[in-house]
Design a protein around this motif. Structure first.
Motif, mmCIF file in Angstrom:
data_model
loop_
_atom_site.group_PDB
_atom_site.id
_atom_site.type_symbol
_atom_site.label_atom_id
_atom_site.label_comp_id
_atom_site.label_asym_id
_atom_site.label_seq_id
_atom_site.Cartn_x
_atom_site.Cartn_y
_atom_site.Cartn_z
ATOM 1 N N ALA A 256 -95.111 -27.081 22.886
ATOM 2 C CA ALA A 256 -94.134 -26.918 21.805
ATOM 3 C C ALA A 256 -92.811 -26.409 22.376
ATOM 4 N N ALA A 257 -92.882 -25.445 23.292
ATOM 5 C CA ALA A 257 -91.660 -24.885 23.879
ATOM 6 C C ALA A 257 -90.929 -25.941 24.709
ATOM 7 N N ASN A 258 -91.703 -26.742 25.472
ATOM 8 C CA ASN A 258 -91.071 -27.811 26.272
ATOM 9 C C ASN A 258 -90.372 -28.822 25.376
ATOM 10 N N ALA A 259 -91.050 -29.199 24.267
ATOM 11 C CA ALA A 259 -90.465 -30.181 23.349
ATOM 12 C C ALA A 259 -89.194 -29.615 22.729
ATOM 13 N N ALA A 260 -89.239 -28.331 22.362
ATOM 14 C CA ALA A 260 -88.061 -27.708 21.747
ATOM 15 C C ALA A 260 -86.904 -27.658 22.748
ATOM 16 N N ALA A 261 -87.211 -27.307 23.987
ATOM 17 C CA ALA A 261 -86.156 -27.243 25.012
ATOM 18 C C ALA A 261 -85.572 -28.637 25.248
ATOM 19 N N PHE A 262 -86.470 -29.648 25.302
ATOM 20 C CA PHE A 262 -86.023 -31.022 25.537
ATOM 21 C C PHE A 262 -85.142 -31.515 24.391
ATOM 22 N N THR A 263 -85.593 -31.297 23.162
ATOM 23 C CA THR A 263 -84.813 -31.809 22.024
ATOM 24 C C THR A 263 -83.489 -31.043 21.896
ATOM 25 N N GLY A 264 -83.517 -29.748 22.236
ATOM 26 C CA GLY A 264 -82.277 -28.965 22.186
ATOM 27 C C GLY A 264 -81.258 -29.511 23.180
ATOM 28 N N GLU A 265 -81.720 -29.729 24.400
ATOM 29 C CA GLU A 265 -80.815 -30.241 25.440
ATOM 30 C C GLU A 265 -80.332 -31.645 25.095
ATOM 31 N N LEU A 266 -81.254 -32.436 24.553
ATOM 32 C CA LEU A 266 -80.902 -33.820 24.195
ATOM 33 C C LEU A 266 -79.905 -33.845 23.036
ATOM 34 N N THR A 267 -80.103 -32.959 22.046
ATOM 35 C CA THR A 267 -79.182 -32.904 20.899
ATOM 36 C C THR A 267 -77.767 -32.581 21.384
ATOM 37 N N ASP A 268 -77.672 -31.615 22.290
ATOM 38 C CA ASP A 268 -76.348 -31.273 22.833
ATOM 39 C C ASP A 268 -75.741 -32.461 23.573
ATOM 40 N N ALA A 269 -76.613 -33.141 24.354
ATOM 41 C CA ALA A 269 -76.125 -34.290 25.133
ATOM 42 C C ALA A 269 -75.664 -35.411 24.204
ATOM 43 N N ILE A 270 -76.403 -35.613 23.119
ATOM 44 C CA ILE A 270 -76.038 -36.686 22.176
ATOM 45 C C ILE A 270 -74.634 -36.430 21.617
ATOM 46 N N GLU A 271 -74.351 -35.183 21.294
ATOM 47 C CA GLU A 271 -73.012 -34.835 20.798
ATOM 48 C C GLU A 271 -71.950 -35.192 21.832
ATOM 49 N N LEU B 240 -90.931 -43.743 28.193
ATOM 50 C CA LEU B 240 -91.954 -42.926 27.524
ATOM 51 C C LEU B 240 -92.588 -41.955 28.509
ATOM 52 N N ALA B 241 -92.727 -42.376 29.769
ATOM 53 C CA ALA B 241 -93.273 -41.476 30.785
ATOM 54 C C ALA B 241 -92.333 -40.292 30.991
ATOM 55 N N ALA B 242 -91.025 -40.574 31.010
ATOM 56 C CA ALA B 242 -90.053 -39.504 31.231
ATOM 57 C C ALA B 242 -90.064 -38.518 30.059
ATOM 58 N N ILE B 243 -90.192 -39.032 28.839
ATOM 59 C CA ILE B 243 -90.258 -38.141 27.666
ATOM 60 C C ILE B 243 -91.547 -37.318 27.732
ATOM 61 N N ALA B 244 -92.654 -37.972 28.087
ATOM 62 C CA ALA B 244 -93.941 -37.264 28.189
ATOM 63 C C ALA B 244 -93.887 -36.188 29.275
ATOM 64 N N ALA B 245 -93.195 -36.484 30.363
ATOM 65 C CA ALA B 245 -93.093 -35.497 31.448
ATOM 66 C C ALA B 245 -92.289 -34.284 30.992
ATOM 67 N N ALA B 246 -91.263 -34.532 30.173
ATOM 68 C CA ALA B 246 -90.456 -33.406 29.674
ATOM 69 C C ALA B 246 -91.294 -32.512 28.770
ATOM 70 N N VAL B 247 -92.157 -33.132 27.959
ATOM 71 C CA VAL B 247 -92.976 -32.363 27.016
ATOM 72 C C VAL B 247 -94.170 -31.718 27.732
ATOM 73 N N GLY B 248 -94.762 -32.455 28.648
ATOM 74 C CA GLY B 248 -95.958 -31.953 29.337
ATOM 75 C C GLY B 248 -95.654 -30.854 30.341
ATOM 76 N N GLY B 249 -94.474 -30.929 30.950
ATOM 77 C CA GLY B 249 -94.080 -29.915 31.929
ATOM 78 C C GLY B 249 -95.113 -29.760 33.036
ATOM 79 N N ASP B 250 -95.394 -28.516 33.366
ATOM 80 C CA ASP B 250 -96.317 -28.231 34.477
ATOM 81 C C ASP B 250 -97.778 -28.481 34.119
ATOM 82 N N HIS B 251 -98.048 -28.668 32.831
ATOM 83 C CA HIS B 251 -99.448 -28.797 32.421
ATOM 84 C C HIS B 251 -99.924 -30.242 32.342
ATOM 85 N N ALA B 252 -99.017 -31.178 32.575
ATOM 86 C CA ALA B 252 -99.411 -32.585 32.477
ATOM 87 C C ALA B 252 -99.058 -33.330 33.758
#
Lengths: 408, 304
Positions: free
Chosen positions: B172-187, B36-48
């Protein structure tokens, strides 16, 4: 200079939603809220800022989390009148129902947490603890109000189910009483904004007699005329994480209050507690080793005299596998001495006529974390008795209900 | 008396000098598990500024409530937890001791990630501890399925935005980038794990349910007789028999469970024992996608 830095520090914080409003708008909100509060003072119910998520609290209903913990012991003593000091210790040969504890906890509202420990014994029902703890005070402050075990040292505020031994440590019974030091009152604590954990606690509690405040036994009969007639307790606890696997906690405590032996006579207890724990979390292991040592110096004003004594205990517990723990303990109670050094009988517990050592060792088997079997042996060496006293216990603890959180 | 005053002044000065600067950077997020920390870090980026309360090498059921964790919680703006009673043995005391109203249950800063994922093994009917240490709300190991992270990340971005509206776009942009990269990886991972479809697998603890659901292997038994109950000889013997009869070729366990019994079951069944990470090595800088990539790599290496 420091105060000038404050706005700078605040500017680096992300802006909280309320900071987007002007002071006038905030004043309007405050005025509207107080008007509403006055209009509906009797019926307004506070609600959380967002609904609690599913699964939080007590399973989606409004009941507090409830657990029952039963302690039973088969005991054998060599002495006809065993010198056990704990109110829930095994005391007779044969089977002892030590206690059935009911632990309740839950949120009162967004501002208070509720905790209670009700103990059922063969002799009746006893409210050991019931208190509310604030969760929303600013400045890392916290208030507890109700009846609670004072946070003197490490052992006193705990209940038998978290002990490493079947019976209460001797100094607790000797200085504070068989139930441990507790009383109705209030406590203020503060988590200091320092890089390491420093918690400062102060409480004022009623003195209730020998079972809960033995060093102040006679004060309960005198009654309360003012704040000076209450027990005051203060403690500082510090924690140092020594890497990932080692932990060190160190506490200093003090308690004082009138002891009832004279108009202004008081008893004071000074304590220090050390807890060192090794639990590897960077490797796959169930091992845990903990060292707990706690020492007490007591001063008692009695008519025309000042008595002092020293008590303490040290215990080592080693959980060497998932299901097994071994532990050993040494307890000491020094003889009470008058100001000229002459040995006297403990004025609040005449059983203590000198110094005393007790040694105990045990092995604990945990079928799961909800039950345990413990075999314990002890030898007691009071210097006023002619022969050592031996004790053996086979204790069984089992619990049901909500999964309680473990304190460190 | 003068000594007392001097001591008090010294303490106050120390608090002001040392304490205040610690409170002066981005949104402070603390997560109970390293995933959960790793997911939060992906979403929080430089601001968290994200911290994890437990290590990936630690069983999240059995974390010591060390007081320094209460200190971390006392300074957090946002708590991210797995919920479903995973942390019930250690988090409640810490949360009360933290004296932080912002992250108490019900507050905006209390983010129970289980509210946003598809839960499995939600018990129905009579429930008690004769069934072991069951989780009444469902199985809490949902971050083993990367599709859970796809659901958690946008919800976390929303919550971070509520707490820090100035940086809402970035979250929002960090979450979108994370989910985009993750979706590709899942495939990509699906292709790597296709050979595990329908393969019978034994697990040590009932924690691989979500991975099973995603990868498509079949969990046929557990080395623990019941959740949280240590293995017994009779149960281990039954498990070996079961593994042989089902043709099990893979035994799964997390790092923090003991090796010997699991290795014995694998050996007797003619299977291989695979020890997978229990989460991202967050303190070592590993991201959630890197952690899943490593997990998939280990699983993909298992021929069936």
């Amino acid at each position: 200079m420091l105060w000038l830095m404050l706005p700078l520090a605040a500017a680096q914080e992300p802006a909280a939603p309320e900071e987007m409003l002007s002071p006038e708008e905030l004043a309007e909100i405050e005025a509207a809220l107080s008007a509403d509060a006055e209009a509906a003072a009797a019926t307004v119910a506070a609600t959380p800022r967002t609904p609690p998520p599913p699964g939080s609290g007590s399973g989606g209903n409004m009941n507090p989390d409830i657990a029952f913990i039963a302690d039973l012991a088969l005991a054998a003593f060599s002495a006809d009148a065993p010198l056990q000091s704990g109110a829930h210790d095994p005391t007779v040969n044969g089977v002892n129902l030590q206690q059935l504890e009911m632990a309740l906890e839950g949120s009162v509202d967004p501002y208070f947490h509720f905790d209670a420990n009700i103990v059922f014994t063969q002799f009746g029902v006893e409210i050991e603890e019931v208190y509310a703890t604030t969760t929303a005070l600013p400045g890392h402050l916290q208030v507890r109000a109700g009846q609670f075990l004072t946070r003197f040292g490490r052992a006193n505020p705990t209940h038998p189910h978290s002990w490493d031994f079947v019976d209460q440590a001797l100094p607790i019974g000797r200085l504070f009483g068989g139930e441990g030091n507790r009383g109705p009152g209030a406590e203020l604590s503060w988590l200091a904004p320092l890089p390491w954990y420093v918690e400062v606690t102060a409480s004022e509690t009623m003195l209730g007699g020998a079972a809960t405040g033995k060093s102040w036994s006679d004060a309960a009969a005198v009654g309360v005329d003012g704040p000076a007639d209450l027990q005051t307790t203060a403690a500082v606890k510090q924690f140092f994480p020594l890497g990932q696997d080692w932990s060190l906690m160190w506490g200093l405590s003090w308690a004082g209050g009138p002891n009832g032996t004279g108009r202004t006579n008081r008893s004071e207890v000074y304590g220090t507690d050390l807890f060192l724990k090794f639990r590897p979390i960077t490797t796959s292991s169930y091992q845990q080793v903990s060292l707990h040592s706690e020492w007490f110096h007591r001063r008692m004003q009695v008519p025309d005299e000042l008595y002092t004594d020293l008590s303490g205990f040290t215990q080592l517990a080693w959980r060497f596998s998932r299901r097994w723990t071994a532990a050993a303990r040494h307890e000491y109670g020094g003889a009470t001495a008058a100001s000229d050094g002459e040995q006297v009988v403990d004025p609040f517990d005449p059983v203590w006529q000198g110094s005393r050592h007790r040694y105990a060792a045990n092995a604990t088997f945990w079928p799961t974390e909800f039950s345990r079997l413990r075999l314990q042996g002890a030898v007691d060496l009071p210097d006023w008795e002619e022969a050592p006293a031996y004790a053996a216990f086979l204790a069984f603890e089992f619990n049901v209900g909500a999964h309680g959180a473990h304190a460190f | 008396m003068h000594t007392l005053r001097a001591l008090f002044a010294l303490l106050l000065a120390t608090v002001l000098l040392v304490g205040l600067p610690a409170d002066a950077s981005g949104l402070k997020v603390t997560a109970t598990t390293s995933d959960l920390a790793a997911i939060a870090a992906a979403v929080g980026g430089d601001h968290a500024e994200v911290t994890a309360l437990s290590l990936h090498t630690q069983d999240p059921h059995w974390v010591d409530a060390r007081p320094n964790l209460a200190l971390t919680l006392s300074r957090a703006d946002l708590l991210v937890l797995a919920g479903l009673d995973l942390e019930v043995g250690w988090l409640p005391n810490l949360l009360t001791g933290a004296r932080n109203a912002d992250i108490q249950p019900g507050a905006t800063g209390y983010f129970d990630a289980s509210a946003f994922v598809h839960l499995l093994q939600v018990p129905s009917g009579q429930l008690d501890r004769s069934q072991g240490d069951v989780h009444p709300g469902g199985n809490p190991h949902y971050t083993y399925d990367p599709r859970s992270a796809l659901l958690i990340a946008p919800a976390l971005a929303d919550r971070m935005s509520q707490l820090d509206p100035d940086n809402a776009d970035a979250y929002a942009a960090n979450a979108a980038a994370f989910t985009g990269e993750l979706t590709d990886a899942i495939e990509r991972w699906r292709g790597q794990l296709a050979h595990l479809q329908g393969a019978p697998v034994i697990q040590f603890h009932r924690s691989w349910t979500y991975l099973e659901d995603w990868v498509g292997f079949e969990l046929v038994g557990e080395i623990e007789p019941k959740p949280g109950v240590p293995p017994t000889p009779a149960h281990v013997a039954r498990t070996v028999g079961l593994a042989r009869s089902k043709g099990v070729k893979l035994v799964l366990k997390e790092f923090y469970f003991p090796d010997t019994t699991a290795a014995l079951v694998a050996e007797k069944a003619g299977a291989s024992l695979l020890t997978l990470p229990g989460g991202a090595d967050f303190n070592g800088g590993q991201t959630y996608i890197e952690r899943m990539d490593a997990t998939v790599g280990l699983l993909a290496g298992e021929g069936m």
